[in-house]
Enzyme design. Sequence first.
Site, mmCIF file in Angstrom:
data_model
loop_
_atom_site.group_PDB
_atom_site.id
_atom_site.type_symbol
_atom_site.label_atom_id
_atom_site.label_comp_id
_atom_site.label_asym_id
_atom_site.label_seq_id
_atom_site.Cartn_x
_atom_site.Cartn_y
_atom_site.Cartn_z
ATOM 1 N N HIS A 81 -7.893 -0.826 -2.163
ATOM 2 C CA HIS A 81 -7.604 0.290 -3.075
ATOM 3 C C HIS A 81 -6.736 -0.140 -4.258
ATOM 4 C CE1 HIS A 81 -7.281 4.422 -4.304
ATOM 5 N NE2 HIS A 81 -5.964 4.425 -4.205
ATOM 6 N N SER B 5 -7.369 6.472 -8.034
ATOM 7 C CA SER B 5 -6.876 7.190 -6.858
ATOM 8 C C SER B 5 -6.743 8.687 -7.173
ATOM 9 C CB SER B 5 -5.546 6.574 -6.409
ATOM 10 O OG SER B 5 -5.133 7.068 -5.163
ATOM 11 N N ASP C 257 -12.500 0.357 0.312
ATOM 12 C CA ASP C 257 -11.394 1.188 -0.157
ATOM 13 C C ASP C 257 -11.314 2.463 0.686
ATOM 14 O OD1 ASP C 257 -9.689 2.914 -1.499
ATOM 15 O OD2 ASP C 257 -10.484 2.471 -3.482
#
Length: 394
Positions: free
Chosen positions: A373, A216, A280
């Site tokens: 994610h 991320s 994602d």
Amino acid sequence: MWLGLLSSNGGFGGLLLNVLTGKVVVPDKESATFVSFIGNFDKRTELDKSIERGDPRYNAALAMMAAKASYENPIYIQTIVNNHWQMEFLGSFDFWNEYQNKATTQAFLMRDTTQPGEEETIVVSFRGTEPFDADAWCSDFDISWYEFPGVGRVHGGFMKALGLQKSLGWPKTLQQQETHSSARPNCKFSYYEIREMLRELMRRNDRAKYVVTGHSLGGALAVLFAAVLTFHGEEMLLERMEGIYAFGQPRVGDAKFGEYMKGKMDEYGIRYYRFVYGYDIVARLPYDNSALMFKHFGTCIYFDRNYQAQVVVEEPNKNYFSLMGTLTMIWNAMMEIIRSFTICRSHGEEYREGWFMRLFRIMGLLIPGVPAHCPQDYVNSTRLGPPHLFSSSL
């Protein structure tokens, strides 16, 4: 903390009983057993024993586990690295963000000591966005541009989290940076501090190399760390960088910046792996459109819900929102829920998902792309992906 209370007291029933009897076990947030919100999605602590050094998947699998561990407290990380992975923990650090006037960036370093002889790999892992960390969200949503002269435009929030200075920008030498921050001698900026640590580690062993990783926001910082090294002409560190492993990484710059970085990666032989699982949502932000003009660069390793991988220029449905894309994502979310209950039969007990991850997958029917994610699927992807994808520079 609520998830920790449930775990420490044996679930909902145990917590209720302990409340009634006055025997509630309160978890210590700084202990080796306390797991973060992100960590509760995937509680695996062991490396895949079937992926040994020499396997093309090794660095990717290790990097993803390090990226997942970066969300935890320092004692937890040290315990995992030293006791479970049999490697050397080099420290976990909080770094200053001058624009928010506080420490907002976290990273840790470890040394992979499983190599024969004097060879070693240092792993630098940047922490991603904690769901309840407002400071990290401020970095994510600050989509102002920072312009590198002759290089291109870069996401301003990520630059500030990495150590951008208000009046100096990116001074090359640490002495310039220290002079500027002398009024706050305890301020440590992530780029400069990690750069100095790596310089020292590389000087100690001329056969040592290092990789940079993150999930991320952490993936974005990993890529931009390399970008600032190129801007400063840090040839020794660039030559010793073995690879960048970014998982669910958001876009970090414009097309000009992407072309610049592709050229530098080729020049120094740096392998840049950008992993995207399924739909994602974070990997598709900020938008690549005429208004925002954010662009991914390099080649993407894209995994579908069966963990089948392909190398693509851009992941499907690159800007996330579309009517047909939404229907496809909802169908995919339904299949992921079913897979959650069957994957342990097809791949073994280590892939069994807990109630918290399953609950989140159900939420994915309302907001497709959010459960994708989570670290769970990225850990699975690096372990189940075909080895040939990791055997050459992308």
